[in-house]
Design an enzyme around this catalytic site. Structure first.
Site, short mmCIF file in Angstrom:
data_model
loop_
_atom_site.label_atom_id
_atom_site.label_comp_id
_atom_site.label_asym_id
_atom_site.label_seq_id
_atom_site.Cartn_x
_atom_site.Cartn_y
_atom_site.Cartn_z
N GLU A 1 -45.48 -49.26 -39.14
CA GLU A 1 -44.70 -50.23 -38.36
C GLU A 1 -43.96 -51.19 -39.28
O GLU A 1 -44.24 -52.39 -39.30
CB GLU A 1 -45.60 -50.99 -37.39
CG GLU A 1 -46.09 -50.13 -36.24
CD GLU A 1 -46.76 -50.94 -35.15
OE1 GLU A 1 -46.05 -51.65 -34.41
OE2 GLU A 1 -47.99 -50.87 -35.05
N PHE B 1 -41.05 -52.36 -39.06
CA PHE B 1 -40.07 -53.24 -38.41
C PHE B 1 -40.67 -54.07 -37.28
O PHE B 1 -39.95 -54.52 -36.39
CB PHE B 1 -38.90 -52.40 -37.89
CG PHE B 1 -38.31 -51.49 -38.94
CD1 PHE B 1 -37.69 -52.01 -40.05
CD2 PHE B 1 -38.40 -50.11 -38.80
CE1 PHE B 1 -37.15 -51.18 -41.04
CE2 PHE B 1 -37.86 -49.26 -39.77
CZ PHE B 1 -37.24 -49.81 -40.89
N GLN C 1 -47.58 -49.74 -27.44
CA GLN C 1 -48.86 -50.12 -28.03
C GLN C 1 -50.03 -49.41 -27.35
O GLN C 1 -50.06 -49.24 -26.14
CB GLN C 1 -49.06 -51.63 -27.94
CG GLN C 1 -48.23 -52.43 -28.93
CD GLN C 1 -46.80 -52.66 -28.50
OE1 GLN C 1 -46.35 -52.16 -27.47
NE2 GLN C 1 -46.06 -53.42 -29.28
N PRO D 1 -45.11 -42.85 -42.33
CA PRO D 1 -44.73 -43.66 -41.16
C PRO D 1 -45.66 -44.84 -40.94
O PRO D 1 -46.87 -44.71 -41.02
CB PRO D 1 -44.82 -42.65 -40.00
CG PRO D 1 -45.81 -41.63 -40.47
CD PRO D 1 -45.59 -41.51 -41.95
#
Length: 278
Positions: free
Chosen positions: A40, A42, A18, A38
């Site tokens: 997040e 998941f 992060q 691309p």
């Protein structure tokens, strides 16, 4: 081995921690229209169905007092059987551009959940995690996004955990970030130090995984990337084997660093020199 999820084209994971600049990297890759989309996909945890919440960054007993000052964790709802299979089908479509390139972003602290989810997909349960990746993504490459200034990264993460504001996309958002801080947001040496150590640990775990699986990553450092964005994106596309797009671009998101973050970085370094412990 046949699988209904096999991606025949080029695929890649942006591996990161992060506040390393990975969102900006993904946004610029997505803007090319030839490097997948691309994101997040998941980040939701299996036990709650929600992204990681503030207190879940401070689960170690040594920092329980810090966790208790943060917003309480919402229980959410555990992921149901078959739910990930439907989501995975959607992700493969959503994350793939017309030229067949698929991209997704993966943080270390939810890779284990992704590993378990992959085992739930029909036909993949008896394979190792690496074999599952090979079955679904036979041309998989990895991009490792890192930030050399780990203190600045830890400060940025501590602020984002408190504000739950993870990205800035417009002038008005940027003004909000650089303006008056949200109520309850404060400097905390121990919180930043803990996150600093976690970030170092997560980066090391990524390196261990690359070595164990024989994957040599395409390395991108935030500190260079922010001053040479076009060159970096060109280098990444070349390493992926993706033909670059026509030279028209899209407006990129803004950096989120500001004077308060720089002040906290300087303050943390001063406190460290004096052995500060709060």
């Amino acid at each position: 081995m046949g699988t209904p999820w096999r991606v025949e084209g080029i695929s890649y994971l942006v591996c990161a921690t992060q506040r390393s600049g990975s969102t900006l990297l993904c946004e610029l890759l997505r803007a090319t229209d030839v490097a997948g989309a691309p994101d997040e996909y998941f980040e939701r945890l299996r036990e709650t169905g929600l992204p990681r919440q503030p207190r879940q960054y401070f689960e170690d007993p040594s920092v329980r007092d810090i966790a208790e000052r943060l917003k309480p964790t919402v229980p959410g709802h555990p992921e149901q059987p078959g739910e990930f299979e439907h989501w995975f089908n959607y992700v493969l479509q959503r994350g793939t551009t017309l030229n067949g390139v698929f991209g997704a972003k993966m943080m270390w602290n939810y890779l284990d959940d992704f590993r378990l989810r992959m085992a739930e997909l029909p036909g993949l349960g008896n394979l190792s995690f690496n074999e599952r990746l090979e079955a679904v993504f036979p041309r998989l490459k990895v991009i490792f996004m890192r930030r050399r200034d780990k203190v600045a990264q830890a400060v940025s993460l501590w602020r984002a955990i408190q504000t739950q504001q993870w990205r800035t996309e417009s002038e008005s958002d940027a003004e909000q970030v650089e303006g008056e801080e949200a109520p309850g947001v404060e400097y905390d040496y121990r919180a930043i130090e803990y996150l600093l150590n976690e970030l170092h640990r997560w980066d090391a775990r990524w390196e261990d995984w690359f070595h164990a699986t024989g994957r040599e990553p395409i390395r991108v450092f935030y500190d260079e990337f922010t001053v040479s964005r076009a060159a970096t994106i060109g280098r990444v596309l070349d390493a992926l084997g993706v033909d670059p797009p026509a030279p028209e671009g899209k407006k990129p998101m803004r950096r989120q660093a500001d004077d308060r973050s720089r002040d906290w970085v300087a303050r943390f370094r001063t406190d460290s020199e004096h052995g500060q412990r709060i």
